[in-house]
Scaffold this motif. Structure first.
Motif, mmCIF file in Angstrom:
data_model
loop_
_atom_site.group_PDB
_atom_site.id
_atom_site.type_symbol
_atom_site.label_atom_id
_atom_site.label_comp_id
_atom_site.label_asym_id
_atom_site.label_seq_id
_atom_site.Cartn_x
_atom_site.Cartn_y
_atom_site.Cartn_z
ATOM 1 N N ASP A 223 0.837 -1.195 0.000
ATOM 2 C CA ASP A 223 0.000 0.000 0.000
ATOM 3 C C ASP A 223 0.872 1.245 0.000
ATOM 4 O O ASP A 223 1.962 1.256 0.581
ATOM 5 N N TYR A 224 0.387 2.297 -0.646
ATOM 6 C CA TYR A 224 0.969 3.623 -0.513
ATOM 7 C C TYR A 224 0.061 4.459 0.387
ATOM 8 O O TYR A 224 -1.162 4.428 0.249
ATOM 9 N N TRP A 225 0.671 5.208 1.285
ATOM 10 C CA TRP A 225 -0.049 6.158 2.121
ATOM 11 C C TRP A 225 0.211 7.538 1.533
ATOM 12 O O TRP A 225 1.362 7.905 1.273
ATOM 13 N N LEU A 226 -0.861 8.311 1.320
ATOM 14 C CA LEU A 226 -0.751 9.573 0.603
ATOM 15 C C LEU A 226 -1.363 10.730 1.395
ATOM 16 O O LEU A 226 -2.411 10.572 2.018
ATOM 17 N N TRP A 227 -0.680 11.862 1.335
ATOM 18 C CA TRP A 227 -1.205 13.111 1.881
ATOM 19 C C TRP A 227 -1.072 14.171 0.792
ATOM 20 O O TRP A 227 0.043 14.499 0.372
ATOM 21 N N ASP A 228 -2.190 14.708 0.295
ATOM 22 C CA ASP A 228 -2.173 15.743 -0.736
ATOM 23 C C ASP A 228 -2.161 17.114 -0.075
ATOM 24 O O ASP A 228 -3.003 17.407 0.784
ATOM 25 N N LEU A 229 -1.237 17.933 -0.504
ATOM 26 C CA LEU A 229 -0.996 19.227 0.139
ATOM 27 C C LEU A 229 -1.149 20.339 -0.901
ATOM 28 O O LEU A 229 -0.164 20.802 -1.480
ATOM 29 N N PRO A 230 -2.381 20.749 -1.186
ATOM 30 C CA PRO A 230 -2.609 21.733 -2.261
ATOM 31 C C PRO A 230 -2.425 23.167 -1.792
ATOM 32 O O PRO A 230 -3.320 23.772 -1.220
#
Length: 236
Positions: A223-230
């Motif tokens: 699995d990849y753990w993702l945090w999007d920071l726009p």
């Protein structure tokens, strides 16, 4: 291809593609101790700046990434599984009304950009850097189109590397979903993008795409753990 760069940072790798959208500019954490992730995140924040949009990617939970995102009011994205499938003995491509092809000119790349933007609810102008001769010259990178009655309604990308073909950017226009088109353009990417003798296909699945790929024979490997920071700005 789009003027991007890859930079090593303490504890991670900063990937900048030249496409100004959150998921295309990333920090890949090495998965070391918390202080290692903290150093990598600080380096990425300096690199992308307070107005840049970027994503933290980790192959496991990251206390540092979670804390950083929480400070900026950002929630972690759903898990994005990495999936793989052996090509030997895999199921044959499905029958489909789509006319499947691989873009071989700028006009084809523009069709890809338009359809991908619509499928991902993204301004196609953000993907415009892909519609260049440089993209066509990348021999291991191919852009695939699925047309219905002449209109491009589904797309995918394949990347060849040794005996593996990676499948990315599978998108179907809204109004044309649940017809097996995602499966069709994924199969086309695998078979049109594979080197002779390729043994494995890999991809990263969104939550919506996961059941499609599981039915095709892909299995989850990590699995990849993702945090999007726009566009981060300090919170009061």
């Amino acid at each position: 291809m789009c003027g991007g760069a890859v930079n090593e940072a303490p504890g991670g790798l900063i990937v900048e593609t030249g496409i100004q959208a959150t998921g295309f500019n990333q920090l890949h954490c090495d998965g070391g101790p918390q202080e290692s992730d903290e150093a990598a995140i600080a380096a990425a924040e300096r690199h992308f700046g307070s107005s840049g949009s970027w994503r933290i990617v980790s192959e496991g939970p990251s206390v540092a990434a979670e804390a950083f995102a929480t400070r900026h009011g950002v929630e972690r994205q759903p898990l994005y599984p990495v999936m793989a499938m052996p090509l030997a003995g895999s199921m044959p491509p499905p029958k489909t009304p789509l006319v499947l092809s691989t873009a071989d000119d700028i006009a084809g790349l523009r069709l890809f950009v338009d359809c991908a933007g619509a499928g991902y609810r993204m301004d196609p102008a953000l993907l415009k850097p892909l519609a260049t001769n440089a993209a066509l010259a990348e021999g291991d990178l191919r852009f695939h189109l699925g047309r219905l009655h002449g209109r491009c309604v589904a797309v995918s990308v394949s990347v060849r590397s040794g005996d593996t073909v990676g499948v990315y950017f599978v998108a179907v226009r809204r109004g044309f979903r649940r017809r097996g088109f995602a499966t069709a353009v994924t199969w086309h990417a695998i078979h049109a993008g594979a080197n002779p003798g390729a043994g494995t296909a890999v991809l990263q699945a969104t939550p919506a795409g996961y059941p499609v790929y599981a039915r095709m024979g892909f299995t989850r490997i990590t699995d990849y753990w993702l945090w999007d920071l726009p566009g981060l700005h300090p919170r009061p």
